[in-house]
Design a protein around this motif. Structure first.
Motif, PDB file in Angstrom:
ATOM      1  N   ASP A  36       0.699  -0.817   0.193  1.00  0.00           N
ATOM      2  CA  ASP A  36      -0.167  -0.057   0.168  1.00  0.00           C
ATOM      3  C   ASP A  36       1.301   1.527  -0.273  1.00  0.00           C
ATOM      4  O   ASP A  36       0.488   1.975  -0.528  1.00  0.00           O
ATOM      5  N   ALA A  37       1.993   0.814   1.026  1.00  0.00           N
ATOM      6  CA  ALA A  37       2.801   2.197   1.060  1.00  0.00           C
ATOM      7  C   ALA A  37       3.736   2.755  -0.181  1.00  0.00           C
ATOM      8  O   ALA A  37       3.366   4.053  -0.356  1.00  0.00           O
ATOM      9  N   ALA A  38       4.088   1.515  -1.300  1.00  0.00           N
ATOM     10  CA  ALA A  38       4.972   1.743  -2.324  1.00  0.00           C
ATOM     11  C   ALA A  38       3.700   1.335  -3.490  1.00  0.00           C
ATOM     12  O   ALA A  38       3.879   2.741  -4.024  1.00  0.00           O
ATOM     13  N   ALA A  39       2.132   1.554  -3.827  1.00  0.00           N
ATOM     14  CA  ALA A  39       1.162   2.613  -4.721  1.00  0.00           C
ATOM     15  C   ALA A  39       0.857   3.542  -3.879  1.00  0.00           C
ATOM     16  O   ALA A  39       0.725   4.171  -5.279  1.00  0.00           O
ATOM     17  N   ALA A  40       0.819   3.884  -2.850  1.00  0.00           N
ATOM     18  CA  ALA A  40       0.633   5.544  -2.874  1.00  0.00           C
ATOM     19  C   ALA A  40       1.772   6.704  -2.927  1.00  0.00           C
ATOM     20  O   ALA A  40       1.738   7.391  -3.667  1.00  0.00           O
ATOM     21  N   LEU A  41       3.237   5.796  -2.788  1.00  0.00           N
ATOM     22  CA  LEU A  41       4.392   6.754  -3.920  1.00  0.00           C
ATOM     23  C   LEU A  41       4.699   6.446  -4.809  1.00  0.00           C
ATOM     24  O   LEU A  41       5.841   6.901  -5.416  1.00  0.00           O
ATOM     25  N   GLY A  42       3.723   5.717  -5.838  1.00  0.00           N
ATOM     26  CA  GLY A  42       4.196   5.151  -7.063  1.00  0.00           C
ATOM     27  C   GLY A  42       5.744   4.526  -7.569  1.00  0.00           C
ATOM     28  O   GLY A  42       6.165   4.376  -8.044  1.00  0.00           O
ATOM     29  N   ARG A  43       5.809   3.644  -6.194  1.00  0.00           N
ATOM     30  CA  ARG A  43       6.946   3.004  -6.465  1.00  0.00           C
ATOM     31  C   ARG A  43       6.543   1.207  -6.665  1.00  0.00           C
ATOM     32  O   ARG A  43       5.421   0.366  -6.955  1.00  0.00           O
ATOM     33  N   THR A  44       8.008   0.608  -6.806  1.00  0.00           N
ATOM     34  CA  THR A  44       7.590  -0.999  -7.634  1.00  0.00           C
ATOM     35  C   THR A  44       8.405  -1.982  -6.527  1.00  0.00           C
ATOM     36  O   THR A  44       9.696  -1.134  -5.539  1.00  0.00           O
ATOM     37  N   VAL A  45       7.899  -3.038  -5.601  1.00  0.00           N
ATOM     38  CA  VAL A  45       7.990  -3.622  -5.051  1.00  0.00           C
ATOM     39  C   VAL A  45       9.228  -4.843  -5.105  1.00  0.00           C
ATOM     40  O   VAL A  45       8.700  -5.440  -6.637  1.00  0.00           O
ATOM     41  N   LEU A  46      10.272  -5.235  -5.277  1.00  0.00           N
ATOM     42  CA  LEU A  46      11.226  -6.109  -5.647  1.00  0.00           C
ATOM     43  C   LEU A  46      11.527  -6.749  -4.174  1.00  0.00           C
ATOM     44  O   LEU A  46      11.695  -6.479  -3.068  1.00  0.00           O
ATOM     45  N   THR A  47      11.482  -8.467  -4.133  1.00  0.00           N
ATOM     46  CA  THR A  47      11.555  -9.536  -2.964  1.00  0.00           C
ATOM     47  C   THR A  47      11.312 -10.410  -3.256  1.00  0.00           C
ATOM     48  O   THR A  47      11.137 -11.252  -4.427  1.00  0.00           O
ATOM     49  N   ARG A  48      12.230 -11.239  -3.415  1.00  0.00           N
ATOM     50  CA  ARG A  48      12.653 -12.668  -3.166  1.00  0.00           C
ATOM     51  C   ARG A  48      11.557 -13.221  -2.148  1.00  0.00           C
ATOM     52  O   ARG A  48      11.955 -14.698  -2.221  1.00  0.00           O
ATOM     53  N   ASP A  49      10.426 -12.959  -1.602  1.00  0.00           N
ATOM     54  CA  ASP A  49       8.907 -13.435  -0.602  1.00  0.00           C
ATOM     55  C   ASP A  49       8.484 -13.864  -1.467  1.00  0.00           C
ATOM     56  O   ASP A  49       7.660 -13.034  -2.235  1.00  0.00           O
ATOM     57  N   ARG A  50       8.136 -15.718  -2.862  1.00  0.00           N
ATOM     58  CA  ARG A  50       7.124 -15.749  -3.279  1.00  0.00           C
ATOM     59  C   ARG A  50       5.916 -15.993  -2.878  1.00  0.00           C
ATOM     60  O   ARG A  50       5.326 -15.445  -4.234  1.00  0.00           O
ATOM     61  N   LYS A  51       5.701 -15.778  -1.530  1.00  0.00           N
ATOM     62  CA  LYS A  51       4.155 -15.390  -1.455  1.00  0.00           C
ATOM     63  C   LYS A  51       3.417 -14.242  -1.990  1.00  0.00           C
ATOM     64  O   LYS A  51       2.370 -13.603  -2.399  1.00  0.00           O
ATOM     65  N   LEU A  52       4.268 -12.961  -0.740  1.00  0.00           N
ATOM     66  CA  LEU A  52       3.654 -12.206  -1.349  1.00  0.00           C
ATOM     67  C   LEU A  52       3.943 -11.506  -2.989  1.00  0.00           C
ATOM     68  O   LEU A  52       2.931 -10.236  -3.238  1.00  0.00           O
ATOM     69  N   ALA A  53       4.370 -11.940  -3.522  1.00  0.00           N
ATOM     70  CA  ALA A  53       4.650 -11.282  -4.414  1.00  0.00           C
ATOM     71  C   ALA A  53       3.393 -12.372  -5.397  1.00  0.00           C
ATOM     72  O   ALA A  53       3.153 -11.615  -6.650  1.00  0.00           O
ATOM     73  N   THR A  54       3.148 -13.573  -5.623  1.00  0.00           N
ATOM     74  CA  THR A  54       1.837 -14.232  -5.689  1.00  0.00           C
ATOM     75  C   THR A  54       0.903 -14.272  -5.277  1.00  0.00           C
ATOM     76  O   THR A  54      -0.562 -13.662  -6.373  1.00  0.00           O
TER      77      THR A  54
END
Length: 71
Positions: A36-54
């Motif tokens: 939600d914070a990334a969306a509000a700031l127009g950012r992209t999230v890079l993660t190694r957490d497969r659950k979060l990504a999917t």
């Protein structure tokens, strides 16, 4: 765990905001807050957490946030 990638992106002039990963397991609410914070700031999230990504990438850019899995 993406600290090295974050540093290289900063060297190349990309605006990067690394998130403290001292807790390896984040709750669903904490993951939602990050996206939600990334969306509000127009950012992209890079993660190694497969659950979060999917969870967030599968719903078509929820609230404008882009979430990518880095392997």
């Amino acid at each position: 765990m993406l600290g090295r990638l974050s540093r290289w992106l900063r060297v190349m002039g990309v605006d990067v905001e690394p998130i403290d990963e001292s807790e390896h397991k984040k709750s669903s609410a904490e993951c939602s807050a990050i996206v939600d914070a990334a969306a509000a700031l127009g950012r992209t999230v890079l993660t190694r957490d497969r659950k979060l990504a999917t969870r967030f990438a599968s719903d078509g850019g929820r609230l404008g946030a882009e979430v990518y899995l880095v392997e």
